[in-house]
Write an enzyme that holds these catalytic residues in place. Sequence first.
Site, PDB file in Angstrom:
ATOM      1  N   SER A 175       0.794  -1.035   0.311  1.00 47.59           N
ATOM      2  CA  SER A 175       0.020  -0.132  -0.051  1.00 47.59           C
ATOM      3  C   SER A 175       1.185   0.906  -0.335  1.00 47.59           C
ATOM      4  O   SER A 175       2.183   1.833   0.855  1.00 47.59           O
ATOM      5  CB  SER A 175      -1.020  -0.067   0.715  1.00 47.59           C
ATOM      6  OG  SER A 175      -1.254   1.248   1.790  1.00 47.59           O
ATOM      7  N   TYR A 199      -2.098  -0.951   9.956  1.00 48.86           N
ATOM      8  CA  TYR A 199      -2.044  -1.620   8.638  1.00 48.86           C
ATOM      9  C   TYR A 199      -1.418  -1.963   7.616  1.00 48.86           C
ATOM     10  O   TYR A 199      -0.318  -2.608   7.462  1.00 48.86           O
ATOM     11  CB  TYR A 199      -3.393  -1.571   7.556  1.00 48.86           C
ATOM     12  CG  TYR A 199      -3.646  -1.208   6.344  1.00 48.86           C
ATOM     13  CD1 TYR A 199      -3.919  -2.338   5.738  1.00 48.86           C
ATOM     14  CD2 TYR A 199      -2.845  -0.743   5.371  1.00 48.86           C
ATOM     15  CE1 TYR A 199      -4.379  -2.285   4.926  1.00 48.86           C
ATOM     16  CE2 TYR A 199      -3.517  -0.393   4.040  1.00 48.86           C
ATOM     17  CZ  TYR A 199      -4.081  -2.085   3.497  1.00 48.86           C
ATOM     18  OH  TYR A 199      -3.696  -1.690   2.102  1.00 48.86           O
TER      19      TYR A 199
HETATM   20  P1  NAD Z   1     -11.267  -5.395  -1.215  1.00 48.30           P
HETATM   21  O1  NAD Z   1     -11.661  -5.307   0.228  1.00 48.30           O
HETATM   22  O2  NAD Z   1     -12.386  -5.111  -2.006  1.00 48.30           O
HETATM   23  O3  NAD Z   1     -10.969  -6.616  -1.837  1.00 48.30           O
HETATM   24  C1  NAD Z   1      -9.995  -7.894  -0.962  1.00 48.30           C
HETATM   25  C2  NAD Z   1     -10.573  -9.340  -0.860  1.00 48.30           C
HETATM   26  O4  NAD Z   1      -9.591  -9.665   0.074  1.00 48.30           O
HETATM   27  C3  NAD Z   1     -11.925  -9.362  -0.561  1.00 48.30           C
HETATM   28  O5  NAD Z   1     -12.622  -9.843  -2.400  1.00 48.30           O
HETATM   29  C4  NAD Z   1     -11.977 -10.597   0.945  1.00 48.30           C
HETATM   30  O6  NAD Z   1     -12.476 -11.041   0.508  1.00 48.30           O
HETATM   31  C5  NAD Z   1     -10.606 -10.933   0.383  1.00 48.30           C
HETATM   32  N1  NAD Z   1     -10.189 -11.069   1.746  1.00 48.30           N
HETATM   33  C6  NAD Z   1     -10.531 -11.054   3.065  1.00 48.30           C
HETATM   34  N2  NAD Z   1     -10.005 -11.426   3.605  1.00 48.30           N
HETATM   35  C7  NAD Z   1      -9.153 -13.008   3.180  1.00 48.30           C
HETATM   36  C8  NAD Z   1      -8.963 -13.992   3.778  1.00 48.30           C
HETATM   37  N3  NAD Z   1      -8.684 -14.286   5.611  1.00 48.30           N
HETATM   38  N4  NAD Z   1      -8.624 -15.159   2.805  1.00 48.30           N
HETATM   39  C9  NAD Z   1      -9.385 -15.038   1.753  1.00 48.30           C
HETATM   40  N5  NAD Z   1      -9.486 -13.454   0.760  1.00 48.30           N
HETATM   41  C10 NAD Z   1      -9.554 -12.849   2.121  1.00 48.30           C
HETATM   42  O7  NAD Z   1     -10.369  -4.553  -1.198  1.00 48.30           O
HETATM   43  P2  NAD Z   1      -9.269  -3.971  -2.332  1.00 48.30           P
HETATM   44  O8  NAD Z   1      -9.072  -2.486  -2.289  1.00 48.30           O
HETATM   45  O9  NAD Z   1      -9.741  -4.665  -4.110  1.00 48.30           O
HETATM   46  O10 NAD Z   1      -7.586  -4.677  -1.706  1.00 48.30           O
HETATM   47  C11 NAD Z   1      -7.169  -5.256  -2.459  1.00 48.30           C
HETATM   48  C12 NAD Z   1      -5.491  -5.812  -2.105  1.00 48.30           C
HETATM   49  O11 NAD Z   1      -4.944  -4.323  -2.432  1.00 48.30           O
HETATM   50  C13 NAD Z   1      -5.651  -5.580  -0.313  1.00 48.30           C
HETATM   51  O12 NAD Z   1      -4.017  -6.428   0.111  1.00 48.30           O
HETATM   52  C14 NAD Z   1      -5.677  -4.300  -0.037  1.00 48.30           C
HETATM   53  O13 NAD Z   1      -4.748  -4.024   1.133  1.00 48.30           O
HETATM   54  C15 NAD Z   1      -4.297  -3.589  -1.166  1.00 48.30           C
HETATM   55  N6  NAD Z   1      -4.820  -1.989  -1.345  1.00 48.30           N
HETATM   56  C16 NAD Z   1      -5.671  -1.727  -1.568  1.00 48.30           C
HETATM   57  C17 NAD Z   1      -5.914  -0.587  -1.609  1.00 48.30           C
HETATM   58  C18 NAD Z   1      -7.525   0.859  -1.997  1.00 48.30           C
HETATM   59  O14 NAD Z   1      -7.415   1.590  -1.895  1.00 48.30           O
HETATM   60  N7  NAD Z   1      -8.509  -0.130  -2.433  1.00 48.30           N
HETATM   61  C19 NAD Z   1      -5.255   0.535  -1.017  1.00 48.30           C
HETATM   62  C20 NAD Z   1      -3.800   0.250  -0.998  1.00 48.30           C
HETATM   63  C21 NAD Z   1      -3.493  -1.524  -1.281  1.00 48.30           C
END
Ligand code: NAD
Length: 265
Positions: free
Chosen positions: A160, A173
């Site tokens: 992130s 986080y």
């Molecule tokens: P999201 O919450 O939309 O998707 C995350 C997915 O992880 C979900 O489909 C959820 O079901 C799955 N998940 C959660 N716990 C789980 C587990 N124990 N086992 C298996 N699957 C599990 O989030 P996103 O924004 O799509 O995030 C994707 C990645 O990008 C993550 O690692 C997040 O930390 C990272 N990220 C997101 C952002 C943002 O602003 N959206 C920014 C920086 C990093």
Amino acid sequence: MSSPHTDVSPLLEAAGHQPLPLHGRVAIVTGGAGGIGAVVSSHLASLGARVVVSYIGDPVPAEQLAASLNGAVAVCADVSDAAQVEGLFDAAEAAFGPEIHILVAAAGVQDAAYPAIADTEPEQWERAFAVNARGTFLCCRQAARRLVRGGRGRIVTFSSSNVASLRPGYGAYVATKAAVEAMTKVLAKELAGTGITANSVAPGPVATPMFYAGKSEERVKAVASECPMKRIGEPTDVAPVVGFLCSDAAGWINGQVIRVNGGYV
Ligand code: NAD
């Protein structure tokens, strides 16, 4: 490496067709049915990969997505559970054969709000670490053991931009994502001789359920205005970068953190 019996790329090239960059590759995408991961699943399939859409919880969206992608399957696995992660790789092999080329470890959790470190409960810290750090580690551990050798193995983890911005109030986080970055860099060195690369993608704020959770419309607008490009990102801003890292063209990118954030940090 694709088997000479299944790799039709030379035939396509001889016929004047450019093969898709991930033609014949098998890719596991964790968190593959939601948010950024769902768009990554679709994008890798559009590049020719056979995708294992790994999910947790409601099977319907995952199965619908897999059914819409050419030759994809949906597999339920909690990434924080070592046996389920092993089962995920077993299921990928059962569906597509012993050669697995790509792991995209996108599964992650972020609470709607984190207090300052002084007020963070151990349980909140541990919840974040269980999925983001331990879950990514368990998936990478299986990938390091089981991805194909010889140049086409690809691991992409998710960090992130908060690791660079060190935003106060996100300590639990941010710490998980710093762990993911460090582990990915070590993994890249450990696997360098095998032809498997390991890199991390670090998105800025991206429009997904994780981003919107607990944010008012005003807060969303405020985050967008903090972005130099005056908008938050879309999953489609991130997925093509993952697709590139999974391709042959990225074979000499290894142990890197690619920040995809519109200049956010
Ligand atoms: P999201 O919450 O939309 O998707 C995350 C997915 O992880 C979900 O489909 C959820 O079901 C799955 N998940 C959660 N716990 C789980 C587990 N124990 N086992 C298996 N699957 C599990 O989030 P996103 O924004 O799509 O995030 C994707 C990645 O990008 C993550 O690692 C997040 O930390 C990272 N990220 C997101 C952002 C943002 O602003 N959206 C920014 C920086 C990093």
